[in-house]
Write a protein that holds these residues in place. Structure first.
Motif, PDB file in Angstrom:
ATOM      1  N   VAL A 142       0.834  -1.205   0.000  1.00  9.96           N
ATOM      2  CA  VAL A 142       0.000   0.000   0.000  1.00  9.96           C
ATOM      3  C   VAL A 142       0.865   1.249   0.000  1.00  9.96           C
ATOM      4  CG1 VAL A 142      -1.677   1.340   1.321  1.00  9.96           C
ATOM      5  CG2 VAL A 142      -1.980  -1.125   1.085  1.00  9.96           C
ATOM      6  N   GLY A 143       1.807   1.321   0.927  1.00 10.22           N
ATOM      7  CA  GLY A 143       2.672   2.500   1.002  1.00 10.22           C
ATOM      8  C   GLY A 143       3.536   2.661  -0.228  1.00 10.22           C
ATOM      9  N   VAL A 144       4.057   1.548  -0.754  1.00 14.86           N
ATOM     10  CA  VAL A 144       4.917   1.612  -1.937  1.00 14.86           C
ATOM     11  C   VAL A 144       4.130   2.140  -3.135  1.00 14.86           C
ATOM     12  CG1 VAL A 144       6.251   0.236  -3.584  1.00 14.86           C
ATOM     13  CG2 VAL A 144       6.445  -0.210  -1.126  1.00 14.86           C
ATOM     14  N   ILE A 145       2.946   1.572  -3.364  1.00 22.86           N
ATOM     15  CA  ILE A 145       2.141   1.990  -4.518  1.00 22.86           C
ATOM     16  C   ILE A 145       1.683   3.427  -4.357  1.00 22.86           C
ATOM     17  CG2 ILE A 145      -0.057   1.579  -5.708  1.00 22.86           C
ATOM     18  CD1 ILE A 145       0.349  -1.413  -5.055  1.00 22.86           C
ATOM     19  N   ALA A 146       1.250   3.785  -3.145  1.00 23.91           N
ATOM     20  CA  ALA A 146       0.804   5.161  -2.915  1.00 23.91           C
ATOM     21  C   ALA A 146       1.930   6.147  -3.182  1.00 23.91           C
ATOM     22  CB  ALA A 146       0.290   5.315  -1.480  1.00 23.91           C
ATOM     23  N   GLY A 147       3.147   5.790  -2.791  1.00 24.09           N
ATOM     24  CA  GLY A 147       4.288   6.678  -3.024  1.00 24.09           C
ATOM     25  C   GLY A 147       4.682   6.750  -4.485  1.00 24.09           C
ATOM     26  N   ARG A 148       4.747   5.611  -5.136  1.00 24.97           N
ATOM     27  CA  ARG A 148       5.194   5.594  -6.531  1.00 24.97           C
ATOM     28  C   ARG A 148       4.183   6.258  -7.462  1.00 24.97           C
ATOM     29  NH1 ARG A 148       7.734  -0.553  -7.102  1.00 24.97           N
ATOM     30  NH2 ARG A 148       9.480  -0.244  -5.638  1.00 24.97           N
ATOM     31  N   LEU A 149       2.905   6.132  -7.160  1.00 23.05           N
ATOM     32  CA  LEU A 149       1.882   6.749  -8.003  1.00 23.05           C
ATOM     33  C   LEU A 149       1.483   8.128  -7.509  1.00 23.05           C
ATOM     34  CD1 LEU A 149      -0.491   3.729  -8.799  1.00 23.05           C
ATOM     35  CD2 LEU A 149       1.472   4.579 -10.082  1.00 23.05           C
ATOM     36  N   SER A 150       2.134   8.597  -6.428  1.00 23.28           N
ATOM     37  CA  SER A 150       1.853   9.923  -5.863  1.00 23.28           C
ATOM     38  C   SER A 150       0.354  10.097  -5.612  1.00 23.28           C
ATOM     39  CB  SER A 150       2.368  11.027  -6.800  1.00 23.28           C
ATOM     40  OG  SER A 150       3.750  10.919  -6.987  1.00 23.28           O
ATOM     41  N   LEU A 151      -0.238   9.141  -4.928  1.00 23.22           N
ATOM     42  CA  LEU A 151      -1.674   9.190  -4.671  1.00 23.22           C
ATOM     43  C   LEU A 151      -2.028  10.349  -3.744  1.00 23.22           C
ATOM     44  CD1 LEU A 151      -2.656   5.432  -4.164  1.00 23.22           C
ATOM     45  CD2 LEU A 151      -2.644   6.784  -6.268  1.00 23.22           C
ATOM     46  N   ARG A 152      -3.126  11.001  -4.043  1.00 24.36           N
ATOM     47  CA  ARG A 152      -3.649  12.025  -3.151  1.00 24.36           C
ATOM     48  C   ARG A 152      -4.270  11.350  -1.937  1.00 24.36           C
ATOM     49  NH1 ARG A 152      -6.773  15.627  -7.781  1.00 24.36           N
ATOM     50  NH2 ARG A 152      -5.005  16.963  -8.342  1.00 24.36           N
ATOM     51  N   ALA A 153      -4.557  12.149  -0.917  1.00 20.73           N
ATOM     52  CA  ALA A 153      -5.061  11.597   0.345  1.00 20.73           C
ATOM     53  C   ALA A 153      -6.309  10.732   0.152  1.00 20.73           C
ATOM     54  CB  ALA A 153      -5.325  12.725   1.340  1.00 20.73           C
ATOM     55  N   PRO A 154      -7.353  11.177  -0.574  1.00 27.14           N
ATOM     56  CA  PRO A 154      -8.532  10.317  -0.732  1.00 27.14           C
ATOM     57  C   PRO A 154      -8.243   9.063  -1.554  1.00 27.14           C
ATOM     58  CG  PRO A 154      -8.767  12.326  -2.028  1.00 27.14           C
ATOM     59  CD  PRO A 154      -7.581  12.525  -1.136  1.00 27.14           C
ATOM     60  N   GLN A 155      -7.305   9.168  -2.510  1.00 29.66           N
ATOM     61  CA  GLN A 155      -6.940   7.976  -3.267  1.00 29.66           C
ATOM     62  C   GLN A 155      -6.234   6.969  -2.370  1.00 29.66           C
ATOM     63  OE1 GLN A 155      -4.570  10.184  -6.081  1.00 29.66           O
ATOM     64  NE2 GLN A 155      -6.004   9.803  -7.748  1.00 29.66           N
ATOM     65  N   ARG A 156      -5.312   7.476  -1.553  1.00 32.16           N
ATOM     66  CA  ARG A 156      -4.596   6.577  -0.652  1.00 32.16           C
ATOM     67  C   ARG A 156      -5.563   5.955   0.361  1.00 32.16           C
ATOM     68  NH1 ARG A 156       1.220   6.432   1.731  1.00 32.16           N
ATOM     69  NH2 ARG A 156       0.928   4.841   3.310  1.00 32.16           N
ATOM     70  N   GLN A 157      -6.490   6.755   0.867  1.00 32.60           N
ATOM     71  CA  GLN A 157      -7.472   6.216   1.810  1.00 32.60           C
ATOM     72  C   GLN A 157      -8.289   5.101   1.157  1.00 32.60           C
ATOM     73  OE1 GLN A 157     -10.183   9.147   3.365  1.00 32.60           O
ATOM     74  NE2 GLN A 157     -11.142   7.708   4.790  1.00 32.60           N
ATOM     75  N   SER A 158      -8.632   5.273  -0.108  1.00 29.08           N
ATOM     76  CA  SER A 158      -9.377   4.239  -0.835  1.00 29.08           C
ATOM     77  C   SER A 158      -8.546   2.962  -0.926  1.00 29.08           C
ATOM     78  CB  SER A 158      -9.736   4.721  -2.234  1.00 29.08           C
ATOM     79  OG  SER A 158     -10.548   5.868  -2.193  1.00 29.08           O
ATOM     80  N   LEU A 159      -7.258   3.102  -1.220  1.00 27.75           N
ATOM     81  CA  LEU A 159      -6.390   1.928  -1.322  1.00 27.75           C
ATOM     82  C   LEU A 159      -6.244   1.238   0.026  1.00 27.75           C
ATOM     83  CD1 LEU A 159      -4.621   0.339  -3.304  1.00 27.75           C
ATOM     84  CD2 LEU A 159      -2.705   1.817  -2.663  1.00 27.75           C
ATOM     85  N   GLU A 160      -6.151   2.020   1.088  1.00 32.79           N
ATOM     86  CA  GLU A 160      -6.059   1.430   2.428  1.00 32.79           C
ATOM     87  C   GLU A 160      -7.342   0.685   2.783  1.00 32.79           C
ATOM     88  OE1 GLU A 160      -5.165   4.847   4.735  1.00 32.79           O
ATOM     89  OE2 GLU A 160      -3.006   4.792   4.333  1.00 32.79           O
ATOM     90  N   ILE A 161      -8.488   1.228   2.362  1.00 32.41           N
ATOM     91  CA  ILE A 161      -9.763   0.552   2.617  1.00 32.41           C
ATOM     92  C   ILE A 161      -9.815  -0.777   1.870  1.00 32.41           C
ATOM     93  CG2 ILE A 161     -12.241   0.662   2.151  1.00 32.41           C
ATOM     94  CD1 ILE A 161     -12.117   3.646   2.814  1.00 32.41           C
ATOM     95  N   LEU A 162      -9.379  -0.766   0.595  1.00 33.60           N
ATOM     96  CA  LEU A 162      -9.360  -2.026  -0.163  1.00 33.60           C
ATOM     97  C   LEU A 162      -8.449  -3.040   0.509  1.00 33.60           C
ATOM     98  CD1 LEU A 162     -10.070  -3.750  -2.604  1.00 33.60           C
ATOM     99  CD2 LEU A 162      -8.228  -2.618  -3.865  1.00 33.60           C
ATOM    100  N   ASP A 163      -7.321  -2.590   1.018  1.00 29.33           N
ATOM    101  CA  ASP A 163      -6.405  -3.481   1.724  1.00 29.33           C
ATOM    102  C   ASP A 163      -7.091  -4.106   2.931  1.00 29.33           C
ATOM    103  OD1 ASP A 163      -3.826  -4.628   2.496  1.00 29.33           O
ATOM    104  OD2 ASP A 163      -3.789  -3.086   4.051  1.00 29.33           O
ATOM    105  N   ARG A 164      -7.836  -3.287   3.672  1.00 27.01           N
ATOM    106  CA  ARG A 164      -8.542  -3.818   4.844  1.00 27.01           C
ATOM    107  C   ARG A 164      -9.665  -4.766   4.433  1.00 27.01           C
ATOM    108  NH1 ARG A 164      -8.500  -6.285   9.290  1.00 27.01           N
ATOM    109  NH2 ARG A 164     -10.214  -5.810  10.741  1.00 27.01           N
ATOM    110  N   VAL A 165     -10.377  -4.443   3.365  1.00 26.87           N
ATOM    111  CA  VAL A 165     -11.434  -5.331   2.876  1.00 26.87           C
ATOM    112  C   VAL A 165     -10.854  -6.686   2.493  1.00 26.87           C
ATOM    113  CG1 VAL A 165     -13.055  -5.710   0.962  1.00 26.87           C
ATOM    114  CG2 VAL A 165     -13.032  -3.527   2.159  1.00 26.87           C
ATOM    115  N   CYS A 166      -9.676  -6.678   1.870  1.00 28.82           N
ATOM    116  CA  CYS A 166      -9.040  -7.938   1.479  1.00 28.82           C
ATOM    117  C   CYS A 166      -8.588  -8.748   2.693  1.00 28.82           C
ATOM    118  CB  CYS A 166      -7.862  -7.678   0.548  1.00 28.82           C
ATOM    119  SG  CYS A 166      -8.349  -7.110  -1.097  1.00 28.82           S
TER     120      CYS A 166
END
Length: 889
Positions: A5-29
């Motif tokens: 999650v952190g690696v992808i968020a950093g490499r793709l320069s995700l904005r805060a709501p995008q990163r939050q969405s990715l963290e939610i998907l991680d938790r759902v998984c």
């Protein structure tokens, strides 16, 4: 949290709501692993327990919706979802669904390597093994190869085609038997054990026949993305039941991720008694004048910032096809004497869809001539442009619909973030006759512009904050620090706190010695580095001065305390100063001989600049905040100039970097070029009108272009003067929640999206007890520094006094970290990978490298350590990386 999650968020320069969405998907998984055969009911219960807004999947498979406002970046988030599921969970098969041809083609382009908006740029795993892109056009030819490919496979299809074939009763091409597969392609996908369905703009086809057919694909999980999480019905909108994250438009505006929409009218305008035709013409004329003003503002900003020029366009919303054709003929023929002929396109159902899509996408290109687009309710999701700045709505609609349809396509920021320049950061809606109605509608509590999500925490509820002054540890060890830092901010590695270093009388001596040592900062000939304080001759002089100033404190009954060993205290104080200091010289670069600086002659670039005459003062009001301002004042309030060039020259000489005596000839030459340009398309009487009404705006444009032609020459070169061989560290101040204990910097904070609000402590080798970080990458870099360096710190403003040129301004450059190791000192700056080539970042790098070169030359002469400047990509920062590796990437 999964490490990806952190690696992808950093490499793709995700904005805060995008990163939050990715963290939610991680938790759902974690709650429901993405595997075929998962218990749907149990999965819903587990997800609902943590995300109560999800009350039903509304599908035969697990499906959750991420409701993100237009302009926040749903396509990039789709890329982040795919990268995460592939890297973290081994998912190989993805089915991405688009609602129309525009988005379908855009998705194919954005998932194709070496395109401008490639979504996987920075994901190293996809560089060596690119995902296979399968589309509605090539799936038949690619089918035979699919089973032999072990790579990630992304299927991109258009729901519109699917809908039409289902409604017409025809067999889907995807349903047709394929000899190469031994089954239909649809059945092939349905048979994949790890198929993930991603639905872009899912509100567009939730009730469609094709949408219902997707249940037969049996995906392991469905991910929906939309900005409008509801279905329109005759009884009103019906909200989705599976929204797991809601990030509405109002919040995106407040957080600065999209433009700020403003409604525009004329000051003191009253439409009473005006015909509909007269109002329409007035709106068009003022819209074009405003458009020309925006062109100048964008040109000026691009010149001053060194960024690419953005070509804005104006959008006219027509009633119907006939009205659109009439508007096009009027704008190209009569309006402003036909000056926009060949610069207007009409977009409606009379034009083939393929041609329409291509025309719309071309408008964003700077070299494309279109400046005005006329459309009839065709610009929906997927027209992903960033250069729409002015909208003139001429169709009847209620205010809420007008707001939503008007701003939906114009909110994206051309530079990816707000610039701080109002004209560059706003979207203008010209609505003279509907001004108050739109303002009132936008002010309603249920307006999409007003709606924001706010999670109340203890800090917000208490509302108590305080200013923390983090003083260098050295100040605390000498008893100079006050109680402004929480007591828990201790740490080892630099001795005990305060009175444990010196007793009361020794502390008095140490503070006198400290003051004497500080005098030596400004004497580089005597003390070229802080290590000079350890020399016996310097300490002997300081001991004499301390003995002269020291007066022991009185004790009760008239006695005095025992006289401390001054020489010993001075020596120990010197050791603390050396240990708690990194040698930062104060460097001045002064020219030798005569300095010749200024602007050289050049030819203005005015090819796209065509300000128009007429009009009066415009009134702009932000829909979200209600803040108002005026723009384009009329010429009736202006001073008349006998010489046309003087309108511009009098504004230019107000600029602090322009000396009239030195640049008079150049200023009149440039002003003359502009006047000559206006005369190419305006009659003489209108030239003066344009100059009078727009003098400041146009002068700013000229000034912006001048920045690229500044030169400085010195007869005998430059002399580097070191005024101080070393400088004491400055106090660092910041705001923090009152009574909130500092966090251990080795652990991620509870809310990574708001990391800047936290105070961190627990450092061993940092020269300050408390710090704030602007990003999680900075925090992780601090972990590396605290482990691998001798000492380090984050500089406060004014510590280095390094300045760089940004247009006419010279702001201070403050690096992120300063780090000392055994053989050198590093000046470190961490930046997102996609910002490394930013012109301002490069300018800062250049001045910092020059400073380091001068500092190294001085240090080497005096037995010190050389300096090195390092720009570190944030996606390369990880706790297992060494400082040596990061410094020499």
């Amino acid at each position: 949290m999964n490490r990806h999650v952190g690696v992808i968020a950093g490499r793709l320069s995700l904005r805060a709501p995008q990163r939050q969405s990715l963290e939610i998907l991680d938790r759902v998984c974690e709650l429901v692993p993405p595997r075929r055969g998962a218990d749907r009911a149990a999965g819903l219960a587990a997800i609902r327990a943590e995300y109560p807004s999800v009350t039903d999947f509304e599908r035969e498979f697990l499906s959750i919706c991420f409701a993100l406002a237009t302009g926040v970046g749903k396509t990039r988030l789709i890329g982040a979802f795919i990268a995460y599921l592939h890297l973290a969970h081994g998912i190989q098969n993805f089915f991405v669904l688009a609602p129309n041809l525009t988005i379908y083609q855009k998705l194919i382009t954005d998932f194709t390597p070496n395109t401008p908006k490639y979504v996987f740029r920075g994901i190293s795993e996809f560089v060596t093994d690119e995902p296979e892109i399968v589309t509605g056009e090539n799936f038949e030819s690619r089918g035979a190869l699919l089973d032999s490919l072990r790579r990630c496979k992304i299927n991109i299809f258009n729901i519109s085609k699917l809908n039409s074939e289902v409604r017409g009763g025809r067999q889907l091409r995807m349903r047709s038997f394929r000899e190469t597969l031994g089954e239909s392609y649809f059945d092939y996908l349905a048979g994949q054990p790890d198929l993930v369905l991603i639905m872009d703009e899912s509100h567009r086809y939730r009730a469609s026949a094709g949408w219902r057919a997707l249940n037969e694909l049996k995906p392991v999980v469905g991910l929906e993305l939309t900005a409008t999480p509801f279905v329109e019905t005759p009884k009103g909108p019906v909200p989705f039941k599976n929204v797991i994250l809601d990030y509405p438009l109002g919040r995106a505006m407040a957080d600065g991720f999209v433009k700020e929409p403003v409604v525009v009218t004329r000051r003191d305008f009253n439409p009473a008694g005006m015909s509909a035709e007269a109002i329409q013409r007035l709106k068009l004329e003022d819209g074009i004048r405003l458009h020309e003003s925006v062109k100048v503002e964008l040109e000026t900003y691009a010149r001053q910032s060194g960024l690419a020029r953005v070509k804005p366009f104006l959008l006219v919303i027509a009633r119907d096809i006939t009205h659109a054709a009439e508007l096009k003929a009027n704008i190209e023929g009569e309006l402003f004497s036909g000056r926009y002929a060949g610069r207007v396109i009409q977009v409606d159902s009379s034009v083939k869809e393929d041609a329409t899509v291509q025309a719309l996408l071309n408008v964003e290109r700077a070299e494309e001539p279109t400046e005005i687009v006329i459309h009839v309710n065709m610009l929906k999701e997927g027209w992903d442009v960033t250069n729409l700045y002015t909208i003139v709505p001429l169709r009847a609609a209620n205010a809420r619909t007008l707001i939503e349809q008007s701003i939906g396509r114009g909110l994206r920021l051309p530079y990816g973030a707000r610039t701080g320049v109002a004209a560059v950061d706003r979207l203008n809606i010209v609505a003279h006759d509907r001004f108050q109605e739109i303002v009132d509608s936008a002010s309603r509590p249920d307006s999409p512009i007003r709606m924001r999500s706010l999670v109340l925490d203890d800090v917000i509820l208490s509302g108590r904050t305080t200013t923390i002054v983090s003083r260098p540890r050295l100040a605390d060890q000498l008893g100079l620090a006050t109680d402004v830092i929480p007591s828990s901010l201790g740490g080892d590695g630099f001795g005990e706190r305060g009175q444990a270093v010196f007793n009361a009388e020794e502390g008095r001596v140490a503070r006198i010695a400290w003051a004497e040592f500080r005098r030596l900062e400004a004497q580089p000939d005597r003390a070229p580095t802080s290590a000079s304080l350890l020399r016996p001759d310097i300490q002997a002089v300081v001991v004499v001065e301390v003995e002269r100033q020291y007066r022991p404190a009185q004790v009760e009954l008239g006695g005095i305390r025992e006289h401390p060993d001054v020489a010993s205290v001075v020596a120990r104080t010197a050791e603390l100063v050396v240990q708690g200091t990194i040698n930062i010289p104060r460097i001045l670069v002064t020219p030798r001989g005569e300095v010749r600086s200024g602007y050289r002659p050049f030819t203005l670039d005015l090819a796209n600049i065509r300000p128009q005459p007429g009009g009066t003062t415009l009134w702009l009001q932000e829909l979200r905040t209600g803040r108002a301002e005026t723009l384009l004042p009329g010429s009736e309030s202006r001073v008349h100039e006998k010489q046309l060039e003087d309108y511009l020259v009098r504004r230019l000489i107000d600029k602090p970097d322009i000396a009239y005596d030195q640049h008079a000839d150049l200023l009149y030459d440039l002003a003359g070029q502009f006047v000559a340009h206006l005369r190419t398309y305006l009659p003489e009487e209108e030239v003066a009108e344009v100059l009078s009404a727009n003098d400041e705006l146009l002068a700013n444009l000229i000034h912006g272009q001048m920045q690229g032609h500044y030169e400085e020459a010195v007869d005998e070169g430059y002399e580097v003067v070191v005024k101080r061989g070393w400088t004491m560290l400055r106090d660092s101040a910041f705001t923090a929640a009152a009574d909130e204990e500092p966090l251990d910097f080795r652990a991620p904070p509870p809310d990574l999206n708001n990391i800047a609000r936290y105070v961190f402590g627990g450092f061993r080798r940092c020269l300050y007890p408390a710090l704030k970080f602007q990003s999680n990458a900075e925090r992780k870099l601090a972990i590396v520094l605290d482990r691998d360096s001798e000492k380090w710190f984050k500089p406060a403003k004014g510590q280095f006094q390094i300045y760089y040129r940004r247009g006419a301004d010279h702001p201070e450059y403050v690096p992120d970290f300063v780090v000392e190791v055994a053989d050198r000192i590093f000046m470190l700056e961490s930046k997102a990978s996609n910002q490394l080539a930013d012109p301002e970042v490069m300018t800062k790098r250049d001045v910092a490298q020059t400073w380091c070169a001068h500092a190294s030359a001085y240090a080497v002469r005096h037995g010190g350590k050389p300096w090195s400047y390092v720009l570190v990509p944030d996606d390369s920062i990880a706790e297992n990386m060494t400082l040596e590796r990061l410094a020499f990437l």
